[in-house]
Design a protein around this motif. Structure first.
Motif, mmCIF file in Angstrom:
data_model
loop_
_atom_site.group_PDB
_atom_site.id
_atom_site.type_symbol
_atom_site.label_atom_id
_atom_site.label_comp_id
_atom_site.label_asym_id
_atom_site.label_seq_id
_atom_site.Cartn_x
_atom_site.Cartn_y
_atom_site.Cartn_z
ATOM 1 N N ASP A 28 2.559 -10.026 -0.627
ATOM 2 C CA ASP A 28 2.754 -11.055 -1.654
ATOM 3 C C ASP A 28 1.781 -10.870 -2.814
ATOM 4 O OD1 ASP A 28 4.681 -12.108 0.005
ATOM 5 O OD2 ASP A 28 3.515 -13.838 0.648
ATOM 6 N N ALA A 29 0.522 -10.547 -2.499
ATOM 7 C CA ALA A 29 -0.487 -10.400 -3.547
ATOM 8 C C ALA A 29 -0.222 -9.165 -4.416
ATOM 9 C CB ALA A 29 -1.885 -10.294 -2.924
ATOM 10 N N VAL A 30 0.174 -8.057 -3.807
ATOM 11 C CA VAL A 30 0.487 -6.852 -4.569
ATOM 12 C C VAL A 30 1.749 -7.068 -5.404
ATOM 13 C CG1 VAL A 30 1.175 -4.426 -4.415
ATOM 14 C CG2 VAL A 30 -0.672 -5.303 -2.963
ATOM 15 N N CYS B 276 -1.729 0.311 4.298
ATOM 16 C CA CYS B 276 -2.097 1.240 3.233
ATOM 17 C C CYS B 276 -0.964 2.215 2.924
ATOM 18 C CB CYS B 276 -3.369 2.007 3.616
ATOM 19 S SG CYS B 276 -4.840 0.963 3.612
ATOM 20 N N THR B 277 -0.211 2.590 3.930
ATOM 21 C CA THR B 277 0.962 3.453 3.698
ATOM 22 C C THR B 277 2.005 2.709 2.877
ATOM 23 O OG1 THR B 277 0.594 4.671 5.762
ATOM 24 C CG2 THR B 277 2.806 4.753 4.814
ATOM 25 N N ALA B 278 2.240 1.457 3.245
ATOM 26 C CA ALA B 278 3.233 0.654 2.535
ATOM 27 C C ALA B 278 2.786 0.315 1.116
ATOM 28 C CB ALA B 278 3.517 -0.626 3.313
ATOM 29 N N GLN B 279 1.475 0.234 0.905
ATOM 30 C CA GLN B 279 0.940 -0.157 -0.407
ATOM 31 C C GLN B 279 0.225 1.011 -1.089
ATOM 32 O OE1 GLN B 279 1.867 -2.921 -1.577
ATOM 33 N NE2 GLN B 279 2.551 -3.941 0.292
ATOM 34 N N ALA B 280 0.733 2.208 -0.867
ATOM 35 C CA ALA B 280 0.102 3.404 -1.448
ATOM 36 C C ALA B 280 0.055 3.328 -2.969
ATOM 37 C CB ALA B 280 0.839 4.659 -0.995
ATOM 38 N N ARG B 281 1.068 2.739 -3.576
ATOM 39 C CA ARG B 281 1.116 2.663 -5.038
ATOM 40 C C ARG B 281 0.019 1.751 -5.585
ATOM 41 N NH1 ARG B 281 7.347 1.896 -6.806
ATOM 42 N NH2 ARG B 281 6.469 2.486 -8.840
ATOM 43 N N ALA B 282 -0.464 0.842 -4.737
ATOM 44 C CA ALA B 282 -1.561 -0.043 -5.142
ATOM 45 C C ALA B 282 -2.914 0.575 -4.825
ATOM 46 C CB ALA B 282 -1.435 -1.397 -4.452
ATOM 47 N N GLY B 283 -2.887 1.804 -4.292
ATOM 48 C CA GLY B 283 -4.134 2.484 -3.966
ATOM 49 C C GLY B 283 -4.896 1.840 -2.834
ATOM 50 N N PHE C 106 -8.289 -2.156 -2.880
ATOM 51 C CA PHE C 106 -7.190 -1.729 -3.750
ATOM 52 C C PHE C 106 -7.748 -1.229 -5.075
ATOM 53 C CE2 PHE C 106 -5.938 -5.122 -0.942
ATOM 54 C CZ PHE C 106 -4.738 -4.694 -0.406
ATOM 55 N N ILE C 107 -6.914 -0.488 -5.819
ATOM 56 C CA ILE C 107 -7.347 -0.003 -7.135
ATOM 57 C C ILE C 107 -7.714 -1.170 -8.036
ATOM 58 C CG2 ILE C 107 -6.567 1.121 -9.256
ATOM 59 C CD1 ILE C 107 -4.985 3.077 -7.569
ATOM 60 N N ASP C 108 -6.865 -2.190 -8.045
ATOM 61 C CA ASP C 108 -7.136 -3.403 -8.821
ATOM 62 C C ASP C 108 -8.048 -4.302 -7.982
ATOM 63 O OD1 ASP C 108 -7.184 -5.825 -10.124
ATOM 64 O OD2 ASP C 108 -5.010 -5.989 -10.366
ATOM 65 N N PRO C 109 -9.314 -4.477 -8.369
ATOM 66 C CA PRO C 109 -10.242 -5.251 -7.546
ATOM 67 C C PRO C 109 -9.864 -6.715 -7.380
ATOM 68 C CG PRO C 109 -11.224 -4.747 -9.676
ATOM 69 C CD PRO C 109 -9.958 -3.947 -9.590
ATOM 70 N N SER C 110 -9.024 -7.239 -8.270
ATOM 71 C CA SER C 110 -8.671 -8.655 -8.177
ATOM 72 C C SER C 110 -7.690 -8.944 -7.046
ATOM 73 C CB SER C 110 -8.070 -9.133 -9.504
ATOM 74 O OG SER C 110 -6.800 -8.536 -9.736
ATOM 75 N N ILE C 111 -7.052 -7.914 -6.522
ATOM 76 C CA ILE C 111 -6.057 -8.125 -5.468
ATOM 77 C C ILE C 111 -6.699 -8.728 -4.224
ATOM 78 C CG2 ILE C 111 -4.494 -6.948 -3.864
ATOM 79 C CD1 ILE C 111 -3.709 -5.071 -6.088
ATOM 80 N N ALA C 112 -7.924 -8.309 -3.907
ATOM 81 C CA ALA C 112 -8.581 -8.796 -2.687
ATOM 82 C C ALA C 112 -8.663 -10.315 -2.676
ATOM 83 C CB ALA C 112 -9.965 -8.182 -2.556
ATOM 84 N N GLY C 113 -9.060 -10.907 -3.792
ATOM 85 C CA GLY C 113 -9.148 -12.354 -3.869
ATOM 86 C C GLY C 113 -7.803 -13.019 -3.692
ATOM 87 N N ARG C 114 -6.756 -12.401 -4.265
ATOM 88 C CA ARG C 114 -5.416 -12.973 -4.126
ATOM 89 C C ARG C 114 -4.908 -12.853 -2.685
ATOM 90 N NH1 ARG C 114 -4.826 -10.783 -9.338
ATOM 91 N NH2 ARG C 114 -3.684 -8.940 -8.659
ATOM 92 N N LEU D 128 -2.920 -9.994 11.980
ATOM 93 C CA LEU D 128 -2.590 -8.763 11.252
ATOM 94 C C LEU D 128 -1.214 -8.859 10.598
ATOM 95 C CD1 LEU D 128 -4.060 -6.229 13.824
ATOM 96 C CD2 LEU D 128 -5.006 -6.821 11.579
ATOM 97 N N ARG D 129 -0.288 -9.565 11.234
ATOM 98 C CA ARG D 129 1.012 -9.802 10.594
ATOM 99 C C ARG D 129 0.847 -10.693 9.364
ATOM 100 N NH1 ARG D 129 2.802 -10.906 15.854
ATOM 101 N NH2 ARG D 129 3.056 -13.110 15.302
ATOM 102 N N THR D 130 0.013 -11.713 9.494
ATOM 103 C CA THR D 130 -0.248 -12.601 8.355
ATOM 104 C C THR D 130 -0.917 -11.825 7.226
ATOM 105 O OG1 THR D 130 -0.489 -14.507 9.822
ATOM 106 C CG2 THR D 130 -1.424 -14.699 7.612
ATOM 107 N N LEU D 131 -1.871 -10.971 7.563
ATOM 108 C CA LEU D 131 -2.532 -10.146 6.555
ATOM 109 C C LEU D 131 -1.521 -9.252 5.849
ATOM 110 C CD1 LEU D 131 -5.073 -8.921 5.190
ATOM 111 C CD2 LEU D 131 -5.205 -7.334 7.127
ATOM 112 N N THR D 132 -0.632 -8.636 6.613
ATOM 113 C CA THR D 132 0.385 -7.762 6.020
ATOM 114 C C THR D 132 1.236 -8.521 5.009
ATOM 115 O OG1 THR D 132 0.472 -6.423 8.040
ATOM 116 C CG2 THR D 132 2.353 -6.264 6.540
ATOM 117 N N ARG D 133 1.642 -9.741 5.375
ATOM 118 C CA ARG D 133 2.444 -10.556 4.457
ATOM 119 C C ARG D 133 1.634 -10.950 3.229
ATOM 120 N NH1 ARG D 133 5.242 -16.468 5.785
ATOM 121 N NH2 ARG D 133 5.889 -16.910 3.618
ATOM 122 N N ALA D 134 0.365 -11.344 3.441
ATOM 123 C CA ALA D 134 -0.481 -11.751 2.322
ATOM 124 C C ALA D 134 -0.687 -10.593 1.342
ATOM 125 C CB ALA D 134 -1.818 -12.264 2.839
ATOM 126 N N VAL D 135 -0.886 -9.397 1.863
ATOM 127 C CA VAL D 135 -1.061 -8.224 1.003
ATOM 128 C C VAL D 135 0.211 -7.962 0.215
ATOM 129 C CG1 VAL D 135 -1.366 -5.719 0.993
ATOM 130 C CG2 VAL D 135 -2.847 -7.154 2.414
#
Length: 426
Positions: free
Chosen positions: A420-422, A343-350, A364-372, A411-418
């Motif tokens: 890439d999606a953002v 969340c700190t790294a992706q603060a701009r994405a809310g 995230f602010i953009d609800p579609s990010i979760a699916g991506r 958690l590392r995979t999640l970080t990368r996925a986030v």
């Protein structure tokens, strides 16, 4: 990970369009062990889904599997309706000794049909029978099941629409922090109860999840739950806690309501109560509420004896010494640290996170990010699902038995996925 598209012809031609999870994970799974699932081509997927919370102890847990195989090999009863069996007796004795007595809980145990929604149906029927009233209060963004009674106290409009008929005798109230702290807790609820002109029939019960899993990992504060319990007591309403997804240790303690220090009148359990993914559910209630007539709520598969066997093995293996609860809290802190960094790294994405124990959500602010995020995680070899009314939350439900290394890998995979999606959104 390079995945060759499998032949889905038989599923697409014969299976109903109602199928859902398979659309997000278009492979054919073949085996699973612990926190890993494998497709028929041998590709491994780290599982942060855990059967929607039905596999708290992982896939094919060896301790539970051994108990099940021993039982089957000696021709133990598999189907017993509500007949008395040795498997049921052992489970009841151990459940009382390991779970109820140490927590000072005096509950009768009912075995409804083996699904979560059937446990909820039983709870609602019992509350109405005890109080002689029809109305049930639920909460915004609640999810309690897909049968008609459960849908009537579920918030999701898409799921409710599937009923095809009006869903009545249920009244929604605001869940904790629904108004972002701008309205005092239960102001609206109390006013409706007091006002003879409000149109609210006196409720028989209130049903609540301490953490709304399908609703988006919305966590109720302990003080909110205590105030709700007090309100129910003052207003002569039964308090039902739906612990189907968040019970059996998902939040740390065996019951998710323990942290709040409340004692519900009725509790529903399913999903991980069998420990092995076998269908099983319980409705627990105070002895004075046991006003059922014999057979008044029944079901052909309420006597799932193999599930009693694995449930007992899970209690003995994981709940007799209290170590799993401590481990879950530690693993939860590991998850929270990683989500805070994301969340700190992706603060701009809310980016925001919330959760407790090993139930967490990332939004995230953009609800579609979760699916991506979930789609990218799958490409990277990890199973995640979304939740929330708009599928706007990435939901993390790793097995309670996941190893620190597996959790760190996920958690590392999640970080990368986030990331890439953002980045794809920017």
């Amino acid at each position: 990970m390079t995945i060759t598209a499998p032949d889905m012809t038989v599923f697409e031609s014969l299976e109903s369009e109602v199928r859902s999870y398979c659309r997000s994970w278009p492979v054919i799974f073949d085996r699973a062990q612990g926190s890993v699932m494998y497709d028929e081509d041998g590709h491994a997927y780290l599982d942060f889904f855990s059967g929607a919370g039905a596999l708290n102890y992982g896939h094919n847990n060896p301790v539970l599997k051994r108990a099940l195989l021993d039982y089957l090999e000696r021709d133990g009863v598999t189907h017993g309706l509500d007949m008395s069996t040795t498997a049921k007796r052992t489970f009841l004795e151990r459940f009382q000794q390991v779970v109820l007595e140490p927590r000072g809980l005096d509950y009768k145990v009912m075995f409804p049909g083996p699904t979560g929604t059937n446990a909820v149906e039983a709870a609602l029927k019992l509350a109405r029978k005890v109080k002689g009233r029809e109305s049930i209060v639920s909460f915004t963004n609640a999810f309690h099941g897909m049968s008609l009674g459960s849908l009537a106290v579920t918030g999701n409009s898409m799921k409710r629409a599937g009923a095809g008929i009006p869903l009545v005798h249920g009244t929604p109230m605001p869940f904790d922090n629904y108004f972002d702290g701008r309205v005092p807790d239960f102001l609206w609820f109390e006013r409706l109860l007091e006002d003879q002109g409000s149109g609210l029939n006196q409720p028989a019960a209130v049903i609540v999840e301490t953490i709304q899993g399908e609703g988006g990992i919305n966590v109720a504060r302990p003080e909110w739950l205590r105030a709700l319990a007090d309100l129910c007591k003052r207003r002569d309403m039964l308090l039902i806690v739906d612990d189907i997804q968040m019970g059996c240790g998902r939040t740390g303690a065996f019951f998710s309501f323990e942290e709040a220090g409340i004692t519900p009148d009725i509790v529903t359990l399913s999903k991980s109560i069998s420990g092995y993914g076998l269908p099983m559910s319980l409705a627990l209630f105070k002895p004075e509420l046991d006003v059922w007539e014999p057979g008044e709520h029944n079901g052909t598969f309420r006597g799932n004896n193999p599930a009693f066997v694995t449930a007992t093995a899970a209690l003995d293996a994981y709940w007799a010494d209290g170590q799993l609860e401590k481990q879950t809290v530690m693993r939860g802190e590991q998850v929270e640290t990683a989500l805070r960094e994301i969340c700190t790294a992706q603060a701009r994405a809310g980016a925001e996170y919330r959760g407790r124990g090993l139930a967490w959500g990332l939004q995230f602010i953009d609800p579609s990010i979760a699916g991506r995020v979930c789609a990218r995680a799958f490409e990277l070899g990890m199973l995640l699902e979304t939740s929330g009314p708009r599928s706007e939350v990435v939901k993390l439900l790793p097995a309670l038995t996941i190893t620190p290394d597996e959790l760190d890998e996920g958690l590392r995979t999640l970080t990368r996925a986030v990331s890439d999606a953002v980045g794809e959104t920017a």
